[in-house]
Enzyme design. Structure first.
Site, mmCIF file in Angstrom:
data_model
loop_
_atom_site.group_PDB
_atom_site.id
_atom_site.type_symbol
_atom_site.label_atom_id
_atom_site.label_comp_id
_atom_site.label_asym_id
_atom_site.label_seq_id
_atom_site.Cartn_x
_atom_site.Cartn_y
_atom_site.Cartn_z
ATOM 1 N N LYS A 62 24.641 52.210 45.634
ATOM 2 C CA LYS A 62 24.301 53.070 44.513
ATOM 3 C C LYS A 62 23.720 52.220 43.376
ATOM 4 C CE LYS A 62 27.727 51.119 42.570
ATOM 5 N NZ LYS A 62 27.401 50.137 41.525
ATOM 6 N N ALA A 84 22.773 39.567 49.373
ATOM 7 C CA ALA A 84 23.333 39.789 48.044
ATOM 8 C C ALA A 84 24.781 39.315 47.978
ATOM 9 C CB ALA A 84 23.254 41.275 47.696
ATOM 10 N N PHE A 86 27.277 40.784 46.539
ATOM 11 C CA PHE A 86 28.190 41.891 46.835
ATOM 12 C C PHE A 86 28.310 42.096 48.343
ATOM 13 C CE2 PHE A 86 29.140 46.386 47.550
ATOM 14 C CZ PHE A 86 30.304 46.514 46.810
ATOM 15 N N ALA A 87 27.198 41.990 49.055
ATOM 16 C CA ALA A 87 27.244 42.119 50.512
ATOM 17 C C ALA A 87 28.066 40.988 51.119
ATOM 18 C CB ALA A 87 25.832 42.107 51.075
ATOM 19 N N HIS A 115 16.018 50.407 46.109
ATOM 20 C CA HIS A 115 16.859 51.180 47.023
ATOM 21 C C HIS A 115 16.121 52.313 47.716
ATOM 22 C CE1 HIS A 115 20.894 49.868 44.985
ATOM 23 N NE2 HIS A 115 20.296 48.890 45.625
ATOM 24 N N TYR A 150 12.680 41.568 55.910
ATOM 25 C CA TYR A 150 13.281 42.887 56.051
ATOM 26 C C TYR A 150 12.570 43.689 57.146
ATOM 27 C CZ TYR A 150 15.038 41.748 51.342
ATOM 28 O OH TYR A 150 15.626 41.146 50.265
ATOM 29 N N ASP A 167 24.835 51.476 37.065
ATOM 30 C CA ASP A 167 25.725 50.645 37.864
ATOM 31 C C ASP A 167 27.123 51.235 37.984
ATOM 32 O OD1 ASP A 167 26.370 48.225 39.339
ATOM 33 O OD2 ASP A 167 27.493 47.616 37.574
#
Length: 324
Positions: free
Chosen positions: A98, A13, A15-16, A80, A59, A179
């Site tokens: 989150k 991702a 963000f990661a 999640h 995964y 979010d």
């Protein structure tokens, strides 16, 4: 010297790549050891700062690796809970972005598995690890502003042009409340230690996602109002207003990205004391706290029970909202 906690990341991702993987790589007591992605090209930016990163093509393959101690999950919201539970069943500690679940009752299986396994499972709610929030909480508890009367919160940005963003897609659990609503709600709960007794809300919908949400609530000792939006000019702020003072957090949620983190303490006589936190990285601090809990058994600042409480409020906001 203790072996660093070996962390693997599920999914490449953005963000990661930009925030959490570098934080893991930089954190004391942690090692960014592995990444799972079916697209090897997406692994290259991670390998640019972590050359020895092991890359798995699925995964499940990463979860099966005995050398991985813990999993960080930055997948789309609706995935999640499923992958957090899979990681726990695979014997891995879990730090999940989150919202960790889409509904509060989905936390129950995670809490049960955490307790059965003795593993650490937590939502990646980074703000509680930032010293600005710890200071605000202490100031309120110490009576620095007298009796707390009202709390306000705001968090907004505009991503309407990013049509492929998971926040703009209902099927991936998008919308503003899940979010960023977790911050204005959870931040008030964390700083005050109180839970709302009543909640009222209004939501503006667009293509089946919430793009603006206004919340009003009554807590045992104070009133509360906030809004979040993914269709407004960027803004963020939290204010705790007491009888004899006021605490204002100017960059409560995206410290160092939106601006410098500052805590303003407004006192009688128009006195304002400002505490600045220019270098604090709440992502790195979060990873270090997570690893300390794994290695040393230290109490984790944001247990699943706290995150469940925030999700309970979000559920109430959705359930009782009028449409705008």
């Amino acid at each position: 010297m203790q072996r660093p906690v070996q962390l693997g990341v599920l999914g490449a991702a953005k963000f990661a790549r930009e925030y959490m993987a570098p934080a893991i790589h930089a954190a004391n007591g942690a090692r960014l050891a592995a990444l799972a992605t079916s697209d090897t090209a997406k692994a290259e930016p991670f390998q640019s700062f972590c050359p020895d990163l092991q890359v798995f093509d699925s995964y499940d393959a990463l979860l099966a690796d005995a050398g991985i101690d813990a999993i960080y999950i930055p997948l789309p919201n609706h995935m999640h809970a499923e992958w957090s539970l899979k990681a726990l069943k695979a014997g891995k500690h879990v730090l999940c972005e989150k919202p960790m679940t889409m509904k509060a009752d989905e936390f129950d299986a995670l809490i049960q598995k955490r307790d059965q396994s003795g593993l650490l499972a937590a939502e990646a709610y980074m703000i509680v690890h930032h010293p600005q929030w710890q200071l605000a909480r202490k100031l309120i508890a110490d009576g620095a502003i007298g009796n707390l009367v009202h709390v306000t919160g705001a968090f907004s940005f505009d991503n309407r042009s990013d049509t492929r963003n998971i926040r703009n897609r209902a099927e991936t659990g998008g919308g503003g409340l899940r979010d960023i609503g977790v911050y204005v709600i959870g931040g008030a709960r964390f700083a005050t230690g109180q839970e709302p007794v009543s909640v009222q809300s209004a939501i503006r919908w667009q293509d089946d996602i919430d793009i603006f949400t206004e919340i009003r609530a009554q807590f045992p000792g104070f009133t509360y109002s906030s809004y979040v939006s993914i269709r407004m000019h960027p803004h963020q702020e939290m204010v705790f207003h007491g009888e004899s003072g006021l605490i204002r957090l100017t960059t409560p949620f995206n410290a160092r990205v939106f601006g410098e983190a500052r805590v303003e303490l407004h006192r009688p006589g128009l006195e304002v004391q400002v505490t600045r936190f220019p270098g604090a990285d709440h992502y790195k601090l979060q990873v270090e706290a997570f690893c300390r809990s794994i290695r040393d058994g230290a109490e984790y600042p944001c247990p699943l029970e706290f995150s469940r409480g925030t999700q309970e409020v979000i559920d109430r906001v959705f359930e009782g909202a009028v449409s705008l």
